[in-house]
Design an enzyme around this catalytic site. Structure first.
Site: not given
Ligand SMILES: *[C@@H]1O[C@H](CO)[C@@H](O)[C@H](O)[C@H]1NC(C)=O
Ligand SMILES: *[C@@H]1O[C@H](CO)[C@@H](O)[C@H](O)[C@H]1NC(C)=O
Ligand SMILES: *[C@@H]1O[C@H](CO)[C@@H](O)[C@H](O)[C@H]1NC(C)=O
Length: 358
Positions: A197, A219
Site C-alpha cells: 500500500d 502504492h
C-alpha cells in the site's frame, strides 16, 4: 544466624528503605509488565521478548530519555486492537540498533487488509512524543505499519526498514502502509519500505520532509487521502526511489472533502520506475483516480524544481494525471520528466502548469 538488626542494616545499605521516588537511571524492558511504569527512567534498554496475545506495550519514559534496543520484540497473533506498541516519550533518542518489531502479519494476511476477513490490529506501531528514531525494522505488520502522531517538537525517523515483502506471496498482504503521518515537523529519511500500500501517506501536517527513501511494491509516495478540515502544507519530497509500484507519487483529496487544503509541495530528484497506474497523480476525486473532482477543498503550489525527477511508467500506465476541481497558482513542473505508457490526462481546475516533459 538470622537477626532483624542485620537485615535492617543490610536493607538500608542496599537502599531498599531509601526514598521511594529515587530516579531509576537504567530500566530494562523485557516483558509487558516491565514496560508499565517507566516515568522516572532516563535510560531504557529493550531486550528480546514476546508480547503475548491480548496485550499491548506502551513505552513512556522520562522526557529526554534514551531508549536502546538490544534485542527484537515479537508479537503473538492477537485480537487486541492496534497500536500494539506505542512509544510516547518527549525529546526521546530512540536507537533501534537494527533490531526488529515482528508483527507476524503472515498469521493474519488474507488479501483483505482492514476491509474484511481476519481482524488485523492496526496500526502496528504508534509514535507519540517527539525526538529521533533511528535504525529499527518492522517485519510483517498485520496491516498499517507505522503511525506518526508526534507532538511537542520535531521528529526525525532515519534508517527505518519496513519489510512486508512476504505479503507479496499470493497477494495476501493488503493495506500494509509504511508510514502514515498526521503530525507537524516530521522528517523521514534514508528508510526503506517493501509493502502493498502507500509507502508514505501524509494525511495532515505542516513542515514535512521525505528524503532519500526507497519504496518498493506498494502504492508510492502519497499526500492524503485528505479528508474534510485536514490540511497539508510545506512538504519536500526529494531524492527518493520508487520501484515496481501502482503509482509513483500522488496527491489525493477525497471527492467529498471540504475546508481542506494541500499547499506548497516541492518534488526534487526522485527516481521512479515500474509504475502500473499513474506516474504522478493529483486527484480531487479520490477514491477515484480520475473522476468528477470535488471543489470544496483546494490544492496550490505543487512544484517539480531543484534536481530532475524522472519517472518511467509501464505500458498501461498514464504518465501524469491532474484531476482538479479547485486548484490554483502557477505550478512549476520544469524538473519533471515522465516517459513510457499512455498520454497524460490534465484537468487543471484553475491552476497554471508550466514546464516539464510528460
Ligand atoms: C511510577 O513510578 C514512580 C516512581 O518511579 C512513582 O512515583 C509513580 O507513582 C508510579 N506510577 C504508577 C502509576 O505506578
Ligand atoms: C475552493 O476551496 C476553498 C477551501 O475549501 C473554498 O473556500 C473555495 O470556495 C473553493 N472554490 C471553489 C471555486 O469552489
Ligand atoms: C512554486 O512555483 C511557483 C511558480 O514558480 C512559485 O511562485 C512558488 O513560490 C513555488 N512554490 C514553492 C513552495 O516553492
Amino acid at each position: 544466624m538470622f537477626s532483624i538488626r542485620s537485615f535492617v542494616i543490610a536493607a538500608l545499605a542496599a537502599g531498599v528503605l531509601a526514598s521511594p521516588v529515587a530516579e531509576r537511571a537504567t530500566c530494562t524492558v523485557n516483558s509487558v509488565d516491565s514496560a508499565k511504569n517507566l516515568s522516572s527512567c532516563t535510560d531504557v534498554v529493550i531486550e528480546a521478548f514476546t508480547v503475548p496475545s491480548g496485550q499491548t506495550v506502551s513505552i513512556a519514559a522520562k522526557a529526554g530519555a534514551t531508549i536502546t534496543m538490544k534485542g527484537s520484540v515479537s508479537f503473538a497473533k492477537t485480537t487486541s486492537a492496534g497500536p500494539l506498541l506505542t512509544i510516547d516519550t518527549d525529546n526521546v533518542k530512540f536507537a533501534g540498533n537494527g533490531y526488529s518489531f515482528k508483527g507476524n502479519g503472515d498469521l493474519y494476511w488474507d488479501g483483505k487488509g482492514t476491509n474484511g476477513g481476519t481482524t488485523k490490529p492496526h496500526p502496528f506501531l504508534k509514535f507519540k512524543g517527539y525526538g529521533t528514531f533511528d535504525n529499527f525494522i518492522v517485519k510483517n505488520s498485520p496491516a498499517q505499519a507505522i503511525s506518526i502522531g508526534t507532538t511537542g517538537g520535531a521528529a526525525t525517523f532515519s534508517k527505518v526498514l519496513v519489510d512486508n515483502k512476504d505479503g507479496d506471496a499470493s497477494s495476501l498482504g493488503h493495506n500494509t502502509d509504511g508510514f502514515d503521518c498526521s503530525a507537524d515537523d516530521v522528517t523521514i529519511t534514508n528508510s526503506k519500505v517493501y509493502n502493498q500500500d502507500d509507502c508514505l501517506a501524509l494525511n495532515k501536517g505542516k513542515n514535512m520532509k521525505f528524503t532519500n527513501n526507497y519504496c518498493s511494491g506498494g502504492h508510492g509516495i502519497s499526500i492524503g487521502s485528505i479528508a474534510t478540515d485536514h490540511s497539508v502544507s510545506g512538504v519536500t519530497i526529494s531524492g527518493n526511489t520508487v520501484v515496481d509500484s501502482m503509482y509513483g507519487m500522488r496527491i489525493k483529496v477525497q471527492q467529498s472533502a471540504s475546508n481542506a487544503a494541500v499547499s506548497d509541495v516541492t518534488y526534487s530528484g526522485n527516481t521512479i520506475s515500474g509504475i502500473d497506474k499513474y506516474g504522478f497523480l493529483v486527484s480531487q476525486s479520490y477514491s477515484e483516480d480520475f473522476g468528477t473532482p470535488g471543489t470544496k477543498s483546494k490544492i496550490s503550489g505543487i512544484n517539480f524544481t531543484g534536481s530532475q525527477t524522472t519517472i518511467a511508467v509501464n505500458d498501461k500506465s498514464v504518465r501524469v494525471g491532474v484531476d482538479c476541481g479547485n486548484c490554483s497558482g502557477t505550478w512549476d513542473f520544469s524538473k519533471l520528466k515522465v516517459t513510457g505508457g499512455k498520454d497524460s490526462k490534465i484537468v487543471k481546475g484553475g491552476a497554471t502548469i508550466s514546464g516539464g516533459t510528460y
